[in-house]
Design an enzyme around this catalytic site. Structure first.
Site, PDB file in Angstrom:
ATOM      1  N   THR A 293       0.830  -1.196   0.000  1.00 41.37           N
ATOM      2  CA  THR A 293       0.000   0.000   0.000  1.00 41.37           C
ATOM      3  C   THR A 293       0.869   1.251   0.000  1.00 41.37           C
ATOM      4  O   THR A 293       2.056   1.197   0.301  1.00 41.37           O
ATOM      5  CB  THR A 293      -0.892   0.081   1.251  1.00 41.37           C
ATOM      6  OG1 THR A 293      -0.060   0.324   2.399  1.00 41.37           O
ATOM      7  CG2 THR A 293      -1.683  -1.188   1.447  1.00 41.37           C
ATOM      8  N   ASP A 294       0.242   2.369  -0.290  1.00 38.35           N
ATOM      9  CA  ASP A 294       0.859   3.654   0.003  1.00 38.35           C
ATOM     10  C   ASP A 294       0.638   3.929   1.487  1.00 38.35           C
ATOM     11  O   ASP A 294      -0.154   3.257   2.155  1.00 38.35           O
ATOM     12  CB  ASP A 294       0.244   4.760  -0.860  1.00 38.35           C
ATOM     13  CG  ASP A 294       1.230   5.887  -1.143  1.00 38.35           C
ATOM     14  OD1 ASP A 294       2.165   6.063  -0.332  1.00 38.35           O
ATOM     15  OD2 ASP A 294       1.062   6.590  -2.157  1.00 38.35           O
ATOM     16  N   PHE A 295       1.330   4.931   2.002  1.00 35.05           N
ATOM     17  CA  PHE A 295       1.331   5.198   3.437  1.00 35.05           C
ATOM     18  C   PHE A 295      -0.069   5.597   3.923  1.00 35.05           C
ATOM     19  O   PHE A 295      -0.643   6.575   3.475  1.00 35.05           O
ATOM     20  CB  PHE A 295       2.321   6.323   3.747  1.00 35.05           C
ATOM     21  CG  PHE A 295       2.749   6.402   5.181  1.00 35.05           C
ATOM     22  CD1 PHE A 295       3.899   5.770   5.614  1.00 35.05           C
ATOM     23  CD2 PHE A 295       1.986   7.106   6.104  1.00 35.05           C
ATOM     24  CE1 PHE A 295       4.296   5.845   6.939  1.00 35.05           C
ATOM     25  CE2 PHE A 295       2.371   7.190   7.427  1.00 35.05           C
ATOM     26  CZ  PHE A 295       3.533   6.544   7.856  1.00 35.05           C
ATOM     27  N   GLY A 296      -0.616   4.810   4.841  1.00 37.35           N
ATOM     28  CA  GLY A 296      -1.912   5.120   5.443  1.00 37.35           C
ATOM     29  C   GLY A 296      -3.116   4.804   4.586  1.00 37.35           C
ATOM     30  O   GLY A 296      -4.244   5.187   4.930  1.00 37.35           O
TER      31      GLY A 296
END
Length: 769
Positions: A293-296
């Site tokens: 995933t991307d961050f958050g």
């Protein structure tokens, strides 16, 4: 059988290790905490791992760490608290050693680093941003740049990078435009393939290669209103023909990892899209790596997209869709075990994700070679060869947009030049986002580059910043005009900034001196999360207008991360260079072109509008009967593929052989290109195709090939392009890839607006490809 036995096939090693792992250890492999928080730098330059990291190892381990070596205002890692190349390599060794020696199974950590235009670590070479790289139209040069980035990163322990960015830019108001190559999927796809070759090499278990991560999957560059992570409104045909094409090319080239995009497409978040992450990526394309995933991004499923009521539902949606690793690791660490207990996911789902990550660690050779050589890192990072490569990339990526009366190149003899503007001597403004703190003297500004170029006559070069990027202060105008009045030629370095607050302070507009205060001015108007509603220059335009009143020759050099729409400047100044963010050697590269030591060969990969109201203004828009707005037409100020040279090129004898083919046939298009000018230069020969009539609406034209060639004065070269089903196919009304019969116009030229054409006929019935 023992997973430590390197003679065994990787699948057998993975299976043996997986069978020995507890649920907690499996979950640990799927998380990626923030790496810079895992160590503490001591006064002697060594590091100690933190108690929090030790606790994470005790609780089941850590599969990966994000940005151990990342340094910037977000991480709060500075030149003083950060690590030199050798110290960085020693630090990852120390972290790795603790993880291996203090965990039950000794599984090594995968260190993931940011490397969009150079490793985001102290001392690493800062290359031009991807938008400048795209403007080179030189895939071989980009592969060499990726090879340099890979060895600089791997030498410090980094084994994965979160690049290349393959987003197709539709709206340059988007702050991440600078991180992208182009508005065209074919060009992005060709650069993507070279990125995979340059970063991953022939094998991953080398001290010179790293794992590439394709991002952002998918549609991220097409967000509503050019706003970061906003919804994407796109049909399946456009998604497949445009946004997914570069990713498909990179997967076919062997990409090892894919990062999900923050956005949703037609109501489905990419981070929980089974169609994108499983049905398409794995089953149709045959992708064999892992998804991160991307961050958050998983948290956004609960608060943002609101497709999950709680954390357990969010992690279940992501894992079942095909997300293997979570950047930040917060949601997987906190909620995966509970999701298992509640029956929201199966142990088989968990095992599948863990398998993919372990397999990649074996392929990277981390079990056999978990440590790196600090001395090698010191030798290779920022070496002279890489610095020269950064300069070469900037030289080829700078675009000459205007050269009225052949003002350029400038003479080095008795120059009296005023160098003005907020980007003339600002180190960080020419580097772009995702950049680390820079040691003194590592960055060459345009002012420094010009002074170096004229050597002993450097005292003839006058300087004043005049104004800032943002704000409306005009207090520096008087000093700038005073310098301009003394000069024969004025070079104005204007544009934007993606520079975060590195504690460098601001500039005294009256003297040009750096000033550090408790409240430093921040000129950042581009970069991640910095989207705009306009593309104008504000007070900078006023400065240019005042200088132009003097009636002297004016050259504008743009240093920026997105197109600038200022028709007044296009009309009134004598010459314009677009450099985007040209990196640490940008000042030298700009000076090389200003004084003619390098003939400009950059070409635009993104259309520059006259006005923000025209957006989107991409060259490959679909056919429409609407030809203009009330106030203006739909034509850009500068079209895709455009760029001038100090010489002239002539195209002749465009032909295709044969003139008729079957749907699965092949033809060759040839054109003769001649340098008709007086100096040598490089030309980007561009090949476009138009489908004259089709069962579904088609773009006006689509790029299907390009070649950068170098010609001496008077030299002629025949350039050949192949045409086959891949170049002619479309997605029909049943969403099947087909080549339809009919006439295709084949266009070869110097831009999307200047070309010569011939026709190709495809006969027979519609056939699946």
């Amino acid at each position: 059988m023992d997973y430590r036995d390197a003679s065994l096939p990787i699948p057998e090693r993975v299976q043996n290790l997986l069978e020995q792992m507890t649920t907690e250890e499996k979950i640990g492999q799927l998380i990626q905490p923030m790496g810079w928080k895992t160590y503490r730098k001591e006064s002697d330059g060594t590091v100690q791992v933190t108690e929090e990291f030790k606790e994470n190892i005790t609780q089941g381990g850590v599969g990966s760490l994000y940005g151990v070596l990342r340094a910037d205002p977000w991480t709060e890692v500075t030149l003083e608290t950060g690590l030199t190349p050798g110290q960085g390599a020693a630090a990852t060794n120390e972290i790795q050693r603790y993880a291996i020696e203090n965990s039950r199974l000794g599984i090594p950590i995968l260190f993931g680093e940011e490397c969009s235009h150079g490793h985001m670590a102290i001392g690493a070479t800062v290359f031009p941003v991807p938008l400048t790289v795209g403007s080179t139209w030189n895939t071989e040069l980009y592969r060499k740049m990726c090879e340099a980035i890979a060895v600089e990163t791997r030498s410090q322990g980094g084994a994965a990078t979160y690049s290349p960015v393959l987003d197709v830019v539709r709206d340059p108001r988007w702050g991440r435009t600078e991180e992208c190559f182009a508005e065209d999927p074919y060009l992005i796809g060709e650069l993507a393939v070279e990125a995979i070759r340059g970063l991953q090499g022939e094998r991953l278990d080398s001290d010179r290669t790293i794992m590439a991560t394709l991002k952002h999957f998918a549609g991220y560059g097409s967000s509503e209103g050019g706003r970061n992570a906003a919804p994407v409104h796109m049909g399946q045909r456009e998604l497949h023909e445009v946004d997914l094409l570069p990713f498909k090319k990179a997967v076919e080239a062997g990409a090892c990892s894919v990062m999900t995009a923050y956005n949703e497409i037609d109501g489905v978040p990419c981070t929980s899209s089974t169609y994108l992450l499983n049905d398409l990526l794995r089953e149709q394309w045959g992708f064999e790596g892992f998804v991160i995933t991307d961050f958050g991004a998983i948290q956004m499923l609960v608060s943002g997209h609101n497709t999950a009521e709680n954390g357990e539902q969010a992690v279940a949606q992501s894992l079942q869709a095909g997300v293997d690793m979570e950047m930040s690791g917060f949601m997987y660490r906190k909620h995966l075990a509970k999701a298992l207990e509640q029956g929201l996911i199966r142990h088989q789902d968990l095992d599948t994700a863990v398998w993919r990550i372990l397999e990649m660690k074996f392929r990277l050779g981390l079990f056999e070679q978990p440590y790196v050589d600090p001395d090698f890192a010191e030798r290779v990072i920022g070496c002279e060869e890489h610095v020269e490569l950064a300069r070469k990339t900037a030289q080829e990526g700078i675009v000459l947009l205007k050269n009225e009366g052949n003002l350029l190149p400038l003479s080095k003899t008795n120059p009296k030049i005023a160098v003005l503007g907020p980007n003339a001597n600002h180190t960080y403004n020419q580097l772009g986002d995702y950049t680390s703190p820079q040691p003194s003297g590592q960055i060459v500004t345009v002012l420094e580059g010009i002074r170096r170029k004229v050597g002993a006559q450097a005292d003839q070069i006058l300087y004043a910043p005049g104004c800032r990027i943002k704000g409306d202060s005009r207090e520096g105008f008087a000093q700038a005009l005073a310098c301009a009045e003394q000069a024969d030629v004025i070079v104005m370095v204007m544009g934007g900034s993606s520079a975060r607050d590195f504690g460098e302070g601001t500039i005294d507009l009256r003297t040009g001196a750096s000033v550090v205060t408790d409240n430093p001015w921040n000129d950042m108007e581009c970069g991640e999360g910095i989207d705009r509603s306009s593309l104008n220059l504000g007070v900078q335009l006023e400065l240019v207008q005042e200088v132009c009143k003097l009636g002297k020759p004016v050259v504008v050099v743009y240093i920026n991360g997105r197109p600038i729409a200022e028709p007044w400047i296009d009309e009134h100044v004598h010459a314009i260079l677009e450099a985007w963010y040209p990196g640490q050697e940008g000042g030298n590269a700009v000076a090389d072109i200003l004084f003619g030591d390098v003939n400009p060969s950059g070409r635009l990969t993104i259309s520059i509008p006259k006005h923000v109201g025209q957006l989107p203004v991409v060259y490959n828009a679909r056919r429409t009967r609407g030809k203009r707005y009330l106030e203006m037409d739909l034509e850009p100020q500068y079209p895709f593929g455009f760029g001038l040279s100090y010489t002239e090129f002539e195209y002749d004898h465009v032909r295709v052989v044969p003139e008729m083919i079957e749907p699965n046939g092949e033809a060759e298009v040839q054109v003769e290109v001649t340098n008709t000018g007086k100096v040598a230069g490089a030309e980007v020969v561009q090949f476009y195709i138009t489908d004259e009539a089709a069962s579904v609406t088609r773009p006006e034209m689509s790029l299907k090939g390009f070649r950068k060639i170098y010609l001496e004065p008077g030299q002629t070269q025949t350039v050949t392009f192949t045409v086959n089903a891949e170049h002619l196919e479309l997605m029909d009304s049943r969403y099947q890839w087909v080549v339809e019969p009919g006439k295709f116009r084949l266009m070869v030229g110097s831009s999307s607006k200047k070309w010569k054409a011939c026709d190709l006929q495809v006969r027979s019935e519609v056939r699946p490809v």
